[in-house]
Structure formats: C-alpha cells, structure tokens
Design an enzyme around this catalytic site. Structure first.
Site, PDB file in Angstrom:
ATOM      1  N   HIS A  95       0.575  -1.419   0.325  1.00 22.94           N
ATOM      2  CA  HIS A  95      -0.111  -0.206   0.159  1.00 22.94           C
ATOM      3  C   HIS A  95       0.666   1.357  -0.040  1.00 22.94           C
ATOM      4  O   HIS A  95       2.218   1.387   0.882  1.00 22.94           O
ATOM      5  CB  HIS A  95      -1.174   0.025   0.898  1.00 22.94           C
ATOM      6  CG  HIS A  95      -1.938   1.276   1.125  1.00 22.94           C
ATOM      7  ND1 HIS A  95      -3.135   1.530   0.209  1.00 22.94           N
ATOM      8  CD2 HIS A  95      -1.819   2.495   1.669  1.00 22.94           C
ATOM      9  CE1 HIS A  95      -2.866   2.615   0.186  1.00 22.94           C
ATOM     10  NE2 HIS A  95      -3.053   2.980   1.798  1.00 22.94           N
ATOM     11  N   SER A  96       0.695   1.997  -0.625  1.00 20.17           N
ATOM     12  CA  SER A  96       1.168   3.444  -0.681  1.00 20.17           C
ATOM     13  C   SER A  96       2.811   3.317  -0.918  1.00 20.17           C
ATOM     14  O   SER A  96       3.012   2.528  -2.663  1.00 20.17           O
ATOM     15  CB  SER A  96       0.983   4.448   0.448  1.00 20.17           C
ATOM     16  OG  SER A  96       0.724   6.184  -0.387  1.00 20.17           O
ATOM     17  N   LEU A  97       4.080   3.918  -0.646  1.00 20.91           N
ATOM     18  CA  LEU A  97       4.595   3.901  -0.571  1.00 20.91           C
ATOM     19  C   LEU A  97       5.270   1.922  -0.354  1.00 20.91           C
ATOM     20  O   LEU A  97       6.391   1.532  -1.628  1.00 20.91           O
ATOM     21  CB  LEU A  97       5.630   3.818   0.597  1.00 20.91           C
ATOM     22  CG  LEU A  97       6.955   3.407   0.664  1.00 20.91           C
ATOM     23  CD1 LEU A  97       7.555   4.225  -0.521  1.00 20.91           C
ATOM     24  CD2 LEU A  97       7.968   4.368   2.117  1.00 20.91           C
ATOM     25  N   SER A 123      -1.726  -1.261  -3.880  1.00 14.61           N
ATOM     26  CA  SER A 123      -2.476   0.032  -3.543  1.00 14.61           C
ATOM     27  C   SER A 123      -2.373   1.226  -2.710  1.00 14.61           C
ATOM     28  O   SER A 123      -1.632   1.319  -2.632  1.00 14.61           O
ATOM     29  CB  SER A 123      -3.708  -0.700  -1.714  1.00 14.61           C
ATOM     30  OG  SER A 123      -4.373  -0.172  -2.147  1.00 14.61           O
TER      31      SER A 123
END
Length: 248
Positions: A95-97, A123
């Site tokens: 997710h993200s990073l 994500s």
C-alpha cells in the site's frame, strides 16, 4: 520440509500457519508499520500466512536508523526474504510506499533469478514511472500534519499531540524521502499479473495514475476502486481482503 521461522526484524508473522499453501507478503505505507496487517490473518483461510514487512525506525524497530536510500533498503530486505521464497508460493501486497517497495523487491528477485510472486497487488500508489510532482519530504511539520489529516487513518488526538508528533514526523519524513527520491529505471514488464486498488476519494493517486500499472505486466491486469480515501481499508480490511482472495 521444515518450515522457516523468522528471526528477521524485517518480517513479522502475527498468526503463523503450520502448513501454509501460500504466503501473503504485505508492505506497509509511509509512517506506518507491520502492525497495519496485524489482524489480516483473521479474515483469511488458515492456510494463507501473512508475512508483514517491517521497515527500520518504527514499532519493534524504533531504535534502528530510518532508511532514506533505496540501495540500503533493497539489499538487506531481499537478503532476509530469500529463505521464505522457495518453500511455498507467495504473493505481494503493497500500500502506497509499500506498493513501490514490493515492485522494486520483485525486480531485485527477478534480477537474482530468485522466485517471484504469483501476483502483485498494489494499493494507493501511482505507477512507478510517473514522477511525484508535489514533493513533501522537506515540507514544514504543519504541512506534513495536514497531509496526514487528509490521508485519514491517524486519529485527530494523535495529530494534535506534540510529543507524539515529534516521534512520528521523522518517520514520515524519511518515508516520504524514500518515496519521492525514487528514480525509475526502464526494465522489462513482469510476467505475473498485477491488480491495483484505490479509494475513490484518494487525493494521493488518481485513477489514471493507478491504471498505468498495466504497463508493468504482460500478464493480466485488473483495477478496483473502493469507497473511502487513501487509507480506505483501515477500518474494514475484510472488504479489500475479499477482493484479493478472488485472485488466489
């Protein structure tokens, strides 16, 4: 075959499975940690083992130096992952990073001719070839706090607690540095499928930026949106987990 148990600080297994048929490696977002996935195992079949990645400088690794350089991150993380990659099939979720990290880890594994994931689930993160224009790693503390508030997922009482923010903001700043100083290099797309997710109201990534992940696989690509913002799955992870399970 004896199942590998982890003593690595990089890998947290909150609910070990004695005979997993699959491992789900989860890579957390900026300013969070492995505990983001602490309860995921409760929403999964008992033969799917969640292995949560823990970056230095937070939670169980709070006394360790924060990482801001990709070489430092990838060499150590990939080395500790290797014993886990030949035992059972595995997939990546980031997710993200964390989405960017699992992408680079998969590239590293491929370069070393090691096993790669059966699926990669991304994500809340734009495709890696799209640079980040609004860089925040050198922004004021107040701007960072405002960004956290916009992303959601951090209680207001925490955001307004100066002592907690003094601990929290250096972690966020280091993670933003890693994310924003990333330099994309052109390589062949993966053969395994990629599935991308976002919250409909996510201000960190738009639908077009997310859909560009399709360029990084010659396999199948799918994209799903959910109600909510950047941290759309925080309160009810089972909705996202159900979507992931459909592919496994």
């Amino acid at each position: 075959m004896n199942k590998t148990t982890t003593t690595s600080p990089w890998i947290k297994i909150f609910q070990p499975s004695s005979h997993p048929k699959l491992r789900l490696f989860c890579f957390h977002s900026s300013a969070s940690g492995a505990s983001l996935f602490r309860l995921w195992g409760k929403h999964l079949p008992s033969n799917i083992e969640v292995c949560a990645i823990q970056l230095p400088g937070r939670e169980t690794r709070i006394k360790e130096t924060l990482i801001t350089k990709w070489d430092d991150l990838l060499s150590s993380l990939t080395k500790d992952l290797q014993p886990f990659l030949t035992e059972y099939p595995f997939v990546f979720f980031g997710h993200s990073l964390g989405g960017l990290i699992c992408f680079e880890v998969a590239r590293k594994l491929r370069a070393k001719k090691l096993p790669t994931p059966k699926y990669m689930f991304i994500s809340g993160r734009r495709a890696p070839h799209i640079p980040i224009d609004n860089q925040l790693h050198q922004a004021s503390n107040q701007t960072l706090i405002s960004t956290l508030r916009e992303y959601g997922g951090t209680p207001e009482a925490v955001l307004e607690n100066q002592d907690l923010m003094e601990l929290f903001l250096p972690i966020l700043r280091a993670d933003f540095t890693l994310n924003e100083k990333y330099i994309y290099s052109l390589e062949a797309p993966f053969e395994f499928p990629i599935v991308a997710f976002r919250g409909i109201n996510d201000t960190a990534v738009n639908l077009q930026q997310l859909s560009e992940w399709e360029k990084h696989t010659v396999g199948n690509f799918a994209l799903h949106e959910f109600p909510g913002g950047h941290m759309f799955f925080l309160q009810q992870p089972e909705t996202l987990i159900e979507a992931i399970l459909k592919f496994m």
